[in-house]
Design a protein around this motif. Structure first.
Motif, PDB file in Angstrom:
ATOM      1  N   VAL A   1       0.854  -1.179   0.000  1.00 39.92           N
ATOM      2  CA  VAL A   1       0.000   0.000   0.000  1.00 39.92           C
ATOM      3  C   VAL A   1       0.892   1.232   0.000  1.00 39.92           C
ATOM      4  CG1 VAL A   1      -1.782   1.278   1.240  1.00 39.92           C
ATOM      5  CG2 VAL A   1      -1.807  -1.230   1.247  1.00 39.92           C
ATOM      6  N   ASP A   2       0.694   2.060  -1.006  1.00 39.22           N
ATOM      7  CA  ASP A   2       1.453   3.301  -1.117  1.00 39.22           C
ATOM      8  C   ASP A   2       0.489   4.377  -1.580  1.00 39.22           C
ATOM      9  OD1 ASP A   2       3.048   5.461  -1.761  1.00 39.22           O
ATOM     10  OD2 ASP A   2       4.553   4.273  -2.828  1.00 39.22           O
ATOM     11  N   LYS A   3       0.201   5.329  -0.696  1.00 43.21           N
ATOM     12  CA  LYS A   3      -0.797   6.350  -1.045  1.00 43.21           C
ATOM     13  C   LYS A   3      -0.345   7.258  -2.191  1.00 43.21           C
ATOM     14  CE  LYS A   3       0.513   9.660   2.510  1.00 43.21           C
ATOM     15  NZ  LYS A   3       0.051  10.414   3.654  1.00 43.21           N
ATOM     16  N   GLN A   4       0.913   7.218  -2.551  1.00 43.51           N
ATOM     17  CA  GLN A   4       1.411   8.009  -3.673  1.00 43.51           C
ATOM     18  C   GLN A   4       1.164   7.318  -5.020  1.00 43.51           C
ATOM     19  OE1 GLN A   4       2.521  11.133  -3.112  1.00 43.51           O
ATOM     20  NE2 GLN A   4       2.012  10.686  -0.982  1.00 43.51           N
ATOM     21  N   PHE A   5       0.877   6.032  -4.985  1.00 37.85           N
ATOM     22  CA  PHE A   5       0.661   5.258  -6.206  1.00 37.85           C
ATOM     23  C   PHE A   5      -0.836   5.157  -6.462  1.00 37.85           C
ATOM     24  CE2 PHE A   5       0.207   1.182  -8.499  1.00 37.85           C
ATOM     25  CZ  PHE A   5       0.946   1.514  -9.625  1.00 37.85           C
ATOM     26  N   VAL A   6      -1.302   5.831  -7.491  1.00 36.72           N
ATOM     27  CA  VAL A   6      -2.728   5.886  -7.794  1.00 36.72           C
ATOM     28  C   VAL A   6      -2.965   5.240  -9.152  1.00 36.72           C
ATOM     29  CG1 VAL A   6      -4.695   7.403  -8.204  1.00 36.72           C
ATOM     30  CG2 VAL A   6      -2.996   8.013  -6.471  1.00 36.72           C
ATOM     31  N   LEU A   7      -3.854   4.239  -9.173  1.00 36.96           N
ATOM     32  CA  LEU A   7      -4.231   3.623 -10.439  1.00 36.96           C
ATOM     33  C   LEU A   7      -5.315   4.428 -11.150  1.00 36.96           C
ATOM     34  CD1 LEU A   7      -4.395  -0.165  -9.553  1.00 36.96           C
ATOM     35  CD2 LEU A   7      -2.723   0.972 -11.004  1.00 36.96           C
ATOM     36  N   ALA A   8      -6.280   4.895 -10.372  1.00 36.04           N
ATOM     37  CA  ALA A   8      -7.400   5.636 -10.957  1.00 36.04           C
ATOM     38  C   ALA A   8      -8.139   6.368  -9.851  1.00 36.04           C
ATOM     39  CB  ALA A   8      -8.349   4.688 -11.682  1.00 36.04           C
ATOM     40  N   GLU A   9      -8.926   7.330 -10.253  1.00 35.10           N
ATOM     41  CA  GLU A   9      -9.786   8.030  -9.310  1.00 35.10           C
ATOM     42  C   GLU A   9     -10.911   7.081  -8.880  1.00 35.10           C
ATOM     43  OE1 GLU A   9      -9.645  11.299  -8.083  1.00 35.10           O
ATOM     44  OE2 GLU A   9      -7.631  11.236  -8.977  1.00 35.10           O
ATOM     45  N   VAL A  10     -11.344   7.204  -7.655  1.00 36.75           N
ATOM     46  CA  VAL A  10     -12.476   6.431  -7.157  1.00 36.75           C
ATOM     47  C   VAL A  10     -13.731   7.257  -7.423  1.00 36.75           C
ATOM     48  CG1 VAL A  10     -13.576   5.453  -5.119  1.00 36.75           C
ATOM     49  CG2 VAL A  10     -11.102   5.298  -5.384  1.00 36.75           C
ATOM     50  N   ASP A  11     -14.671   6.667  -8.132  1.00 37.12           N
ATOM     51  CA  ASP A  11     -15.929   7.343  -8.425  1.00 37.12           C
ATOM     52  C   ASP A  11     -16.660   7.582  -7.101  1.00 37.12           C
ATOM     53  OD1 ASP A  11     -18.625   7.989  -9.116  1.00 37.12           O
ATOM     54  OD2 ASP A  11     -18.377   6.943 -11.027  1.00 37.12           O
ATOM     55  N   PRO A  12     -17.004   8.827  -6.776  1.00 35.51           N
ATOM     56  CA  PRO A  12     -17.664   9.108  -5.500  1.00 35.51           C
ATOM     57  C   PRO A  12     -19.004   8.389  -5.339  1.00 35.51           C
ATOM     58  CG  PRO A  12     -17.394  11.135  -6.793  1.00 35.51           C
ATOM     59  CD  PRO A  12     -16.757  10.022  -7.556  1.00 35.51           C
ATOM     60  N   ARG A  13     -19.619   7.989  -6.440  1.00 36.19           N
ATOM     61  CA  ARG A  13     -20.898   7.265  -6.334  1.00 36.19           C
ATOM     62  C   ARG A  13     -20.748   5.928  -5.624  1.00 36.19           C
ATOM     63  NH1 ARG A  13     -22.725   7.507 -12.447  1.00 36.19           N
ATOM     64  NH2 ARG A  13     -20.553   6.902 -12.572  1.00 36.19           N
ATOM     65  N   LEU A  14     -19.506   5.464  -5.488  1.00 37.03           N
ATOM     66  CA  LEU A  14     -19.248   4.239  -4.744  1.00 37.03           C
ATOM     67  C   LEU A  14     -19.740   4.363  -3.303  1.00 37.03           C
ATOM     68  CD1 LEU A  14     -17.849   1.429  -4.762  1.00 37.03           C
ATOM     69  CD2 LEU A  14     -15.774   2.598  -4.024  1.00 37.03           C
ATOM     70  N   TYR A  15     -19.775   5.581  -2.799  1.00 34.51           N
ATOM     71  CA  TYR A  15     -20.176   5.835  -1.417  1.00 34.51           C
ATOM     72  C   TYR A  15     -21.653   6.219  -1.303  1.00 34.51           C
ATOM     73  CZ  TYR A  15     -15.152   5.834  -1.176  1.00 34.51           C
ATOM     74  OH  TYR A  15     -13.845   5.476  -1.304  1.00 34.51           O
ATOM     75  N   SER A  16     -22.440   5.835  -2.277  1.00 40.73           N
ATOM     76  CA  SER A  16     -23.866   6.137  -2.277  1.00 40.73           C
ATOM     77  C   SER A  16     -24.606   5.238  -1.295  1.00 40.73           C
ATOM     78  CB  SER A  16     -24.432   5.952  -3.684  1.00 40.73           C
ATOM     79  OG  SER A  16     -23.865   6.900  -4.559  1.00 40.73           O
ATOM     80  N   SER A  17     -25.882   5.547  -1.124  1.00 39.42           N
ATOM     81  CA  SER A  17     -26.706   4.803  -0.174  1.00 39.42           C
ATOM     82  C   SER A  17     -28.109   4.636  -0.758  1.00 39.42           C
ATOM     83  CB  SER A  17     -26.766   5.570   1.152  1.00 39.42           C
ATOM     84  OG  SER A  17     -27.402   4.802   2.143  1.00 39.42           O
ATOM     85  N   PHE A  18     -28.999   4.094   0.051  1.00 39.97           N
ATOM     86  CA  PHE A  18     -30.399   4.003  -0.354  1.00 39.97           C
ATOM     87  C   PHE A  18     -31.270   4.146   0.874  1.00 39.97           C
ATOM     88  CE2 PHE A  18     -29.760  -0.296   1.043  1.00 39.97           C
ATOM     89  CZ  PHE A  18     -31.003  -0.778   1.412  1.00 39.97           C
ATOM     90  N   ILE A  19     -32.520   4.476   0.651  1.00 32.30           N
ATOM     91  CA  ILE A  19     -33.490   4.544   1.736  1.00 32.30           C
ATOM     92  C   ILE A  19     -34.686   3.707   1.321  1.00 32.30           C
ATOM     93  CG2 ILE A  19     -34.644   6.646   0.947  1.00 32.30           C
ATOM     94  CD1 ILE A  19     -33.821   5.927   4.594  1.00 32.30           C
ATOM     95  N   GLU A  20     -35.166   2.923   2.259  1.00 25.88           N
ATOM     96  CA  GLU A  20     -36.276   2.019   1.966  1.00 25.88           C
ATOM     97  C   GLU A  20     -37.364   2.161   3.019  1.00 25.88           C
ATOM     98  OE1 GLU A  20     -37.137  -2.660   0.915  1.00 25.88           O
ATOM     99  OE2 GLU A  20     -35.109  -2.044   1.413  1.00 25.88           O
ATOM    100  N   HIS A  21     -38.586   1.980   2.613  1.00 24.77           N
ATOM    101  CA  HIS A  21     -39.720   1.980   3.538  1.00 24.77           C
ATOM    102  C   HIS A  21     -39.699   0.653   4.298  1.00 24.77           C
ATOM    103  CE1 HIS A  21     -42.026   5.505   1.852  1.00 24.77           C
ATOM    104  NE2 HIS A  21     -41.039   5.338   0.979  1.00 24.77           N
ATOM    105  N   LEU A  22     -38.795   0.560   5.242  1.00 21.94           N
ATOM    106  CA  LEU A  22     -38.589  -0.655   6.028  1.00 21.94           C
ATOM    107  C   LEU A  22     -38.307  -0.242   7.459  1.00 21.94           C
ATOM    108  CD1 LEU A  22     -37.833  -3.666   6.549  1.00 21.94           C
ATOM    109  CD2 LEU A  22     -35.555  -3.117   5.717  1.00 21.94           C
TER     110      LEU A  22
END
Length: 190
Positions: free
Chosen positions: A11-32
């Motif tokens: 793990v090396d924070k200086q080595f980046v393969l690609a940007e992480v799409d922020p939609r990865l951190y999306s959520s949902f709401i359900e009538h539950l």
């Protein structure tokens, strides 16, 4: 002892393969359970806004920074009639909700959810019922949400107090069963 597998990770924070799409951190709401009623929405709560949405919950969601929220959830959408959740709240039908065996009041529906999500600066992913309904109902919801005016469903939205189209750009076809199919299609498009 036989062959054993070994793995190594660097793990090396200086080595980046690609940007992480922020939609990865999306959520949902359900009538539950308490997710909607008693969760994000509780008209009698001391911290509810004029629309009945809890501002303490909204503050926490803003703090997390959820980029997109899917509505109306997972199992719930498979038996949901979107038309039940639009128009004057007092005129909305109460329905037996078969996935969770509850009575759905339809106090929170499409327009209320969209207004709430936009207040949180979250994009909306609108789910369509492909469990008990089909393409025609989905098309009508798309027209209701996104067409400017002059058609039956866009004019219905306008009569409900939303003159401007909602402009929903992301749509979920059904629920989880289609997610892997949808993901494969989206990946092929990029």
């Amino acid at each position: 002892m036989g062959n054993s597998l070994k793995a190594k990770m660097t793990v090396d924070k200086q080595f980046v393969l690609a940007e992480v799409d922020p939609r990865l951190y999306s959520s949902f709401i359900e009538h539950l359970g308490r997710a909607v009623y008693g969760g994000i929405y509780e008209r009698e709560h001391p911290l509810a806004d004029e629309y009945g949405f809890r501002q303490d919950v909204a503050a926490l969601i803003r703090e997390i920074g959820v980029p997109m929220i899917r509505y109306p959830g997972g199992n719930f959408v498979s038996g949901y009639n979107w038309e039940d959740g639009v128009g004057p709240v007092a005129s909305r039908p109460q329905r037996l909700e078969l996935a969770w065996r509850t009575l759905e009041s339809n106090e929170v529906g499409t327009n209320e959810f969209i207004r709430w999500a936009r207040e949180l600066q979250s994009d909306v992913m609108m789910a369509v019922n492909l469990g008990t309904r089909g393409v025609d109902a989905a098309r009508n919801l798309l027209e209701y949400c996104n067409h400017p005016s002059g058609s039956y469903y866009s004019d219905l939205r306008i009569s409900h107090g939303y003159a401007q189209p909602h402009g929903i750009k992301t749509w979920c076809l059904g629920r989880q069963r289609l997610h892997s199919w949808r993901t494969r299609i989206l990946l092929k498009m990029h």
